[in-house]
Write a protein that holds these residues in place. Structure first.
Motif, PDB file in Angstrom:
ATOM      1  N   ALA A 292       1.491   8.738  -0.091  1.00  0.00           N
ATOM      2  CA  ALA A 292       0.628   7.861   0.983  1.00  0.00           C
ATOM      3  C   ALA A 292      -0.696   7.924   0.815  1.00  0.00           C
ATOM      4  CB  ALA A 292       1.446   7.786   2.369  1.00  0.00           C
ATOM      5  N   GLN A 293      -1.053   9.389   0.829  1.00  0.00           N
ATOM      6  CA  GLN A 293      -2.627   9.528   0.820  1.00  0.00           C
ATOM      7  C   GLN A 293      -3.194   9.214  -0.373  1.00  0.00           C
ATOM      8  OE1 GLN A 293      -3.926  13.837   0.570  1.00  0.00           O
ATOM      9  NE2 GLN A 293      -5.321  13.399   2.290  1.00  0.00           N
ATOM     10  N   GLU A 294      -2.413   9.183  -1.626  1.00  0.00           N
ATOM     11  CA  GLU A 294      -3.062   9.027  -2.798  1.00  0.00           C
ATOM     12  C   GLU A 294      -2.996   7.351  -2.778  1.00  0.00           C
ATOM     13  OE1 GLU A 294      -0.514  10.685  -5.804  1.00  0.00           O
ATOM     14  OE2 GLU A 294      -1.361  12.503  -5.412  1.00  0.00           O
ATOM     15  N   GLU A 295      -2.098   6.480  -2.312  1.00  0.00           N
ATOM     16  CA  GLU A 295      -1.701   5.209  -2.416  1.00  0.00           C
ATOM     17  C   GLU A 295      -2.887   4.360  -1.467  1.00  0.00           C
ATOM     18  OE1 GLU A 295       2.234   4.283  -1.338  1.00  0.00           O
ATOM     19  OE2 GLU A 295       2.686   4.702  -3.515  1.00  0.00           O
ATOM     20  N   HIS A 296      -3.475   5.174  -0.391  1.00  0.00           N
ATOM     21  CA  HIS A 296      -4.207   4.602   0.535  1.00  0.00           C
ATOM     22  C   HIS A 296      -5.571   3.959  -0.045  1.00  0.00           C
ATOM     23  CE1 HIS A 296      -7.410   4.733   3.506  1.00  0.00           C
ATOM     24  NE2 HIS A 296      -6.648   3.827   4.286  1.00  0.00           N
TER      25      HIS A 296
ATOM     26  N   HIS B 288      -5.339   6.874   9.138  1.00  0.00           N
ATOM     27  CA  HIS B 288      -4.240   7.566  10.039  1.00  0.00           C
ATOM     28  C   HIS B 288      -3.121   6.817  10.286  1.00  0.00           C
ATOM     29  CE1 HIS B 288      -2.515   8.091  14.073  1.00  0.00           C
ATOM     30  NE2 HIS B 288      -3.041   9.462  13.873  1.00  0.00           N
ATOM     31  N   ASP B 289      -3.271   5.364  10.368  1.00  0.00           N
ATOM     32  CA  ASP B 289      -2.166   4.410  10.590  1.00  0.00           C
ATOM     33  C   ASP B 289      -1.417   4.314   9.384  1.00  0.00           C
ATOM     34  OD1 ASP B 289      -3.224   3.595  13.135  1.00  0.00           O
ATOM     35  OD2 ASP B 289      -4.323   2.224  12.521  1.00  0.00           O
ATOM     36  N   TRP B 290      -2.032   4.368   8.133  1.00  0.00           N
ATOM     37  CA  TRP B 290      -1.060   4.249   6.900  1.00  0.00           C
ATOM     38  C   TRP B 290      -0.243   5.451   6.623  1.00  0.00           C
ATOM     39  CZ3 TRP B 290       0.435   0.994   3.287  1.00  0.00           C
ATOM     40  CH2 TRP B 290       0.558   1.386   1.993  1.00  0.00           C
ATOM     41  N   LEU B 291      -0.960   6.524   6.802  1.00  0.00           N
ATOM     42  CA  LEU B 291      -0.311   7.902   6.877  1.00  0.00           C
ATOM     43  C   LEU B 291       0.868   7.790   7.938  1.00  0.00           C
ATOM     44  CD1 LEU B 291      -2.949  10.259   5.816  1.00  0.00           C
ATOM     45  CD2 LEU B 291      -1.392   9.466   4.307  1.00  0.00           C
ATOM     46  N   HIS B 292       0.452   7.540   8.955  1.00  0.00           N
ATOM     47  CA  HIS B 292       1.636   7.799  10.227  1.00  0.00           C
ATOM     48  C   HIS B 292       2.795   6.692   9.727  1.00  0.00           C
ATOM     49  CE1 HIS B 292       3.096   6.742  14.154  1.00  0.00           C
ATOM     50  NE2 HIS B 292       3.051   7.982  14.360  1.00  0.00           N
TER      51      HIS B 292
ATOM     52  N   LEU C 219       1.575  17.885   9.689  1.00  0.00           N
ATOM     53  CA  LEU C 219       1.127  17.320   8.246  1.00  0.00           C
ATOM     54  C   LEU C 219       0.274  16.125   8.587  1.00  0.00           C
ATOM     55  CD1 LEU C 219       1.840  17.742   5.312  1.00  0.00           C
ATOM     56  CD2 LEU C 219       3.606  16.161   5.567  1.00  0.00           C
ATOM     57  N   LEU C 220       0.604  15.188   9.320  1.00  0.00           N
ATOM     58  CA  LEU C 220      -0.383  14.262   9.462  1.00  0.00           C
ATOM     59  C   LEU C 220      -1.971  14.527   9.931  1.00  0.00           C
ATOM     60  CD1 LEU C 220      -1.112  11.036   9.505  1.00  0.00           C
ATOM     61  CD2 LEU C 220      -0.136  11.140  12.200  1.00  0.00           C
ATOM     62  N   ALA C 221      -1.872  15.560  10.810  1.00  0.00           N
ATOM     63  CA  ALA C 221      -3.285  16.142  11.061  1.00  0.00           C
ATOM     64  C   ALA C 221      -3.812  16.735   9.883  1.00  0.00           C
ATOM     65  CB  ALA C 221      -3.169  17.060  12.257  1.00  0.00           C
ATOM     66  N   HIS C 222      -2.886  17.702   9.211  1.00  0.00           N
ATOM     67  CA  HIS C 222      -3.653  18.236   7.925  1.00  0.00           C
ATOM     68  C   HIS C 222      -4.189  17.135   7.021  1.00  0.00           C
ATOM     69  CE1 HIS C 222      -4.031  21.643   5.561  1.00  0.00           C
ATOM     70  NE2 HIS C 222      -3.512  21.013   4.338  1.00  0.00           N
ATOM     71  N   LEU C 223      -3.340  15.954   6.923  1.00  0.00           N
ATOM     72  CA  LEU C 223      -3.887  15.002   5.747  1.00  0.00           C
ATOM     73  C   LEU C 223      -4.939  14.283   6.255  1.00  0.00           C
ATOM     74  CD1 LEU C 223      -0.278  13.831   4.665  1.00  0.00           C
ATOM     75  CD2 LEU C 223      -1.738  14.965   3.256  1.00  0.00           C
TER      76      LEU C 223
END
Length: 252
Positions: free
Chosen positions: A98-102, A112-116, A220-224
């Motif tokens: 998800a981080q790469e696709e953002h 934040h919303d996308w990863l969450h 994990l979300l906070a780390h990303l």
């Protein structure tokens, strides 16, 4: 004395009111009810043991994550230490993806919303898999007493027919159908009680696992979103006790 020995050695009469005899007297309906209840019981214990094994695997994976994952310098190195097809590995892989696709999104969406959302979907799929089979246990616990009650009603109905045909309520005429009715009631309860207990037990373990997965997802979300700056606080390694100072006798 010889008479007592002969009476003891004589074969005991067979019980005409046992389970098989009751099923034979009940006919097709009794056999169908019995087979359905046995199938429900077998399914209950199969789901109980398989879900226990599956839950224990996820619990062990969580212990390994707390011990090794967050001590790795990067997420990819930490993921490599996790078991293949692990529930926690799935969450991390989905988070990295998800981080790469953002960065490829044309419509601006906050990271934040996308990863969450991505991590929440991954967590929900794991919880859904853990909850598989529990609906069967709930169904068995709710319906098996009524299936046994159906056999009970049929047995009592057959007993009333025998009473009407004989013209009197003799014990030998109604013992078989009434015994069949009581057996069906007992079978229904014997199937329902383990199913309800198994459902509540597995549901409680699933709730505990879901809480651990949710905590890991939040970390994990906070780390990303912080690019690795935020990590959960880890328990400090145990410090070895200091050596005792040598006494005068030891020095000597």
């Amino acid at each position: 004395m010889l008479m007592y020995l002969a009476a003891a050695a004589a074969p005991k009469p067979e019980n005409p009111y046992g389970l098989m005899e009751a099923l034979e007297q009940g006919g097709t309906i009794a056999w169908a009810t019995f087979i359905i209840l046995v199938g429900m019981s077998v399914g209950t214990f199969y789901i109980l043991f398989t879900k226990l094994i599956e839950q224990q695997k996820v619990i062990n994976q969580g212990k390994k994550v707390r011990a090794t994952f967050w001590r790795s310098p990067s997420l990819k190195e930490g993921t490599a230490k996790l078991e293949k097809n692990s529930a926690y590995k799935q969450i991390v892989d989905d988070g990295i993806k998800a981080q790469e696709e953002h960065t490829k999104l044309t419509d601006p969406v906050e990271a934040h919303d996308w990863l969450h959302g991505s991590l929440a979907r991954s967590e929900a799929s794991i919880n859904s898999k853990l909850g598989g089979g529990l609906a069967f246990l709930a169904t068995v616990g709710a319906t098996s007493p009524f299936i046994g009650l159906f056999g009970t009603v049929i047995g009592i109905y057959r007993a009333l027919i025998k009473i009407g045909a004989a013209g009197q309520a003799s014990i030998d005429a109604v013992a078989g159908p009434v015994g069949e009715a009581l057996i069906m009631t007992a079978l229904g309860l014997a199937v329902a009680v383990p199913a309800v207990l198994a459902y509540n037990f597995l549901q409680r373990r699933n709730k505990s696992i879901a809480e651990q997965l949710n905590g890991f997802t939040v970390d994990l979300l906070a780390h990303l979103v912080s690019n690795g700056a935020v990590r959960p606080s880890l328990a400090a390694a145990p410090v070895a006790p200091a050596a005792k100072p040598a006494t005068a006798a030891t020095k000597a």
